[in-house]
Design a protein around this motif. Structure first.
Motif, short mmCIF file in Angstrom:
data_model
loop_
_atom_site.label_atom_id
_atom_site.label_comp_id
_atom_site.label_asym_id
_atom_site.label_seq_id
_atom_site.Cartn_x
_atom_site.Cartn_y
_atom_site.Cartn_z
N LYS A 68 2.37 1.72 -3.48
CA LYS A 68 1.49 2.22 -4.28
C LYS A 68 1.40 3.82 -4.21
O LYS A 68 1.12 4.46 -5.24
CB LYS A 68 0.03 1.49 -4.21
CG LYS A 68 -0.12 0.03 -4.77
CD LYS A 68 -1.50 -0.49 -4.50
CE LYS A 68 -1.57 -1.84 -5.05
NZ LYS A 68 -2.85 -2.61 -4.62
N GLN A 69 1.20 4.18 -2.92
CA GLN A 69 1.12 5.67 -2.79
C GLN A 69 2.31 6.37 -3.41
O GLN A 69 2.27 7.55 -3.76
CB GLN A 69 1.02 5.95 -1.36
CG GLN A 69 -0.36 5.45 -0.89
CD GLN A 69 -0.48 5.55 0.61
OE1 GLN A 69 0.41 6.26 1.24
NE2 GLN A 69 -1.54 4.95 1.32
N ASP A 70 3.51 6.04 -2.93
CA ASP A 70 4.83 6.76 -3.19
C ASP A 70 5.61 6.28 -4.36
O ASP A 70 6.53 7.16 -4.74
CB ASP A 70 5.65 6.71 -1.99
CG ASP A 70 4.91 7.20 -0.59
OD1 ASP A 70 3.93 8.01 -0.87
OD2 ASP A 70 5.43 6.71 0.46
N SER A 119 0.95 -1.31 -0.05
CA SER A 119 -0.04 -0.03 0.00
C SER A 119 0.82 1.29 0.01
O SER A 119 0.67 2.24 -0.93
CB SER A 119 -0.90 0.11 1.17
OG SER A 119 -1.87 -1.04 1.14
#
Length: 270
Positions: free
Chosen positions: A176-178, A173
């Protein structure tokens, strides 16, 4: 229901599942986290070392990240003994290819060789699956930098960024964000350290709990170079990104005197 079908790797359940393979994957999910990040100018592998006891003598050699050949490094999560067996097999395959063709083995081809072996251990009676997942980071002239992941079933896949081991869902997760498609090797090292800081149980990070490695191109020869970081290089990387635990004055003085010369230091700050 699974009790009737989980005693052999060759027996399918009515749902079409091989429970022994799933048990091997479950064993991996309890191992230390290993993160792989593909950058535009290299690949980063970072791994958590499980310190089981303060009385245990810490080995100076790497236990979760290995050089397989001049152009490929690997990070593992799972049963260490199984990992050592597969690493030796991979090194032999890479050297046989080099002897036969006078060239480094392509990354995907080496991943396929290991997956063929893994799949065979799920097919014959009297064997059990290897309880280890592997991240392959490498470079070849055709596909350039690559990152692959293989699991005990013999499946493998290519990734831009991935995680295996404990808390892999949380780490995925965060990635996926960074993660960005144009990320550089320095940003990737910082992102890997950040992900491990969020997923590890420890309140602070240091070189005793982490392993780092990168594969990049040598600017002069244009050949791939795999580097496994030494403890003081890891500490410098963590300090750069504000993730290192505070040092007492005596330890800081000792680290300053043992630091390598500027020309010998790992490319952490560049």
């Amino acid at each position: 229901m699974s009790r009737r079908y989980d005693s052999r790797t060759t027996t399918f359940s009515p749902e079409g599942r091989l429970f022994q393979v799933e048990y091997a994957m479950e064993a991996i999910s309890h191992a230390g986290t290993t993160v792989g990040i593909l950058a535009k100018d290299g690949v980063v592998l970072a791994a958590e070392k499980k310190v089981t006891s303060k009385l245990l003598e810490q080995d100076q050699s790497s236990e979760k990240i290995f050089n397989l050949s001049d152009n490929i490094i690997a990070g593992v999560a799972g049963i260490t003994a199984d990992a050592n067996s597969l690493v030796n097999y991979a090194r032999n395959q890479a050297q046989k290819y080099l002897l036969a063709y006078d060239d480094d083995m392509p990354v995907e081809q080496l991943a396929q060789r290991l997956c063929d072996l893994k799949q065979g251990y799920t097919q014959y009676g009297g064997l059990r699956p290897f309880g280890v997942s592997i991240l392959y980071a490498g470079f070849d002239d055709h596909h350039h930098f690559q990152l692959y992941h293989s699991d005990p079933s013999g499946n493998y896949s290519g990734w831009k960024a991935t995680c295996i081991g404990n808390n892999n869902g949380t780490a995925t997760s965060l990635l996926k964000q960074d993660y960005k498609d144009d990320i550089g090797i320095q940003e990737a090292m910082g992102l890997a350290a950040k992900v491990l800081s969020k997923t590890m149980d420890a309140t602070s990070l240091d070189s005793e709990k982490l392993e780092f490695a990168t594969i990049t191109l040598d600017p002069r020869t244009k050949k791939p170079v795999g580097r496994v970081f030494k403890p003081n290089d890891i500490d410098r990387l963590l300090e750069k990104h504000g993730l290192a635990k505070p040092k007492d004055p005596e330890a800081a003085a000792a680290a300053a005197t043992s630091a390598p010369a500027q020309g010998e230091a790992m490319a952490v700050d560049s």
